[in-house]
Enzyme design. Structure first.
Site, PDB file in Angstrom:
ATOM      1  N   TYR A 154     -16.960  -3.090 -11.983  1.00 57.13           N
ATOM      2  CA  TYR A 154     -16.841  -2.618 -10.604  1.00 57.13           C
ATOM      3  C   TYR A 154     -15.384  -2.228 -10.355  1.00 57.13           C
ATOM      4  CZ  TYR A 154     -21.427  -4.625  -9.254  1.00 57.13           C
ATOM      5  OH  TYR A 154     -22.765  -4.923  -9.135  1.00 57.13           O
TER       6      TYR A 154
ATOM      7  N   THR B 105     -28.193   4.186   2.589  1.00 57.99           N
ATOM      8  CA  THR B 105     -29.001   5.340   2.963  1.00 57.99           C
ATOM      9  C   THR B 105     -28.961   5.560   4.473  1.00 57.99           C
ATOM     10  OG1 THR B 105     -31.197   6.336   2.815  1.00 57.99           O
ATOM     11  CG2 THR B 105     -31.118   3.967   3.226  1.00 57.99           C
TER      12      THR B 105
END
Length: 301
Positions: free
Chosen positions: A69, A229
């Site tokens: 990450y 989203t």
């Protein structure tokens, strides 16, 4: 729903082996930039550190991270180390090994079993720890995980790892792993807007075995590593309006309602979104509301 006074304790707890965590945790993927990995723009370091410290102040004691990450300027593990070390006794940090990214951000070859110790040691170095609380083997398309998981089990015996999990797996992978060493958690993709009989079966299997099920991209949905989203179902929007919350909070409440063994790890680099995510742990959807969401989910399968 007022977010200021709600902490992660509202979501209830689950035991990862001998480690008790609040079911509302934090995913570190979005700490490094506006989107994961090399996508988006790198984050402000001071803001990411503040988000981590605020998360712990709000009762979050389960943080999910990985050495891979990182963005061009930021490393999630380094941010966690800087923000939270020395670590609180009740803070559980979970990480993943198997995948590998080169310094330029491109994905490298997945680790061989004999390379997993190096992955574990890299996480230890970055986090500034002498052992890792929970390490997931992230499956990289191989049909059998026995050799890889066996290598991690040896590191557990050596004291470098306390508990083991597996990620991106199916039922036969779980059976393989459990024949080698205890599995305390499974981390698979799972979201309200991504109906999958296979994913539902894994969730049920974990519940029956007393294993934590930890969905990733529960809020991001189809957007995945690019962020949360904004394509919300009409039923989600209607419930969000009815409860006076955000669609993301409805998605998290639905996720937690899938079973007491389900742990949510929403990630964000935005302190306001962090408070909303934590507050979602207190949101209880009625059976009728869950039924409406499940009916729409079934229609998409």
């Amino acid at each position: 729903m007022t977010t200021e006074t709600i902490t992660a304790h509202a979501a209830g707890t689950w035991d990862l082996g001998d480690l008790s965590v609040n079911r509302l945790g934090f995913g570190a993927m979005r700490l490094t930039g506006s989107a994961a990995f090399h996508h988006g723009v790198s984050s402000r370091r001071d803001r990411s550190i503040a988000v981590l410290r605020t998360a712990v102040e709000l009762g979050v004691n389960h943080i999910d991270t990985a050495a891979f990450y990182f963005s061009a300027l930021r490393s999630a593990n380094e941010l966690i180390n800087t923000a939270l070390s020395p670590y609180a006794d009740d803070l559980v940090i979970a990480t993943k090994v198997g995948p590998h990214r080169e310094c330029d951000g491109e994905w490298g070859t997945a680790a061989r079993p004999d390379q997993l110790r190096g992955h574990v040691e890299e996480n230890l170095r970055q986090l500034g720890r002498d052992h890792l609380d929970l390490v997931y083997l992230r499956r990289m398309r191989q049909d059998s995980i026995a050799e890889h998981f066996g290598a991690l089990a040896e590191l557990r015996e050596a004291g470098l790892v306390r508990h083991l999990g597996i990620s991106a797996v199916g039922p036969h992978h779980l059976a393989e792993a459990r024949a080698i060493a205890p599995v305390v958690a499974v981390q698979n993709r799972y979201a309200l807007d991504q109906p999958s009989p296979e994913a539902d079966a894994m969730l049920r299997l974990c519940g029956e075995a007393g294993i934590a099920f930890v969905p990733f991209y529960a809020v991001a949905g189809d957007a995945g590593e690019h962020g949360a989203t904004d394509a919300h179902d009409a039923e989600v929007l209607a419930l969000a309006q009815a409860h006076g919350v955000t669609p993301a909070q409805i998605r998290l409440a639905w996720t937690l309602a899938q079973g007491p063994h389900v742990l949510a790890i929403p990630g964000t680099g935005n302190p306001d979104h962090l408070r909303e995510n934590v507050a979602a742990g207190a949101l209880r959807l009625t059976e009728e509301e869950l039924g409406r969401l499940n009916a729409r989910r079934a229609q998409g399968s």
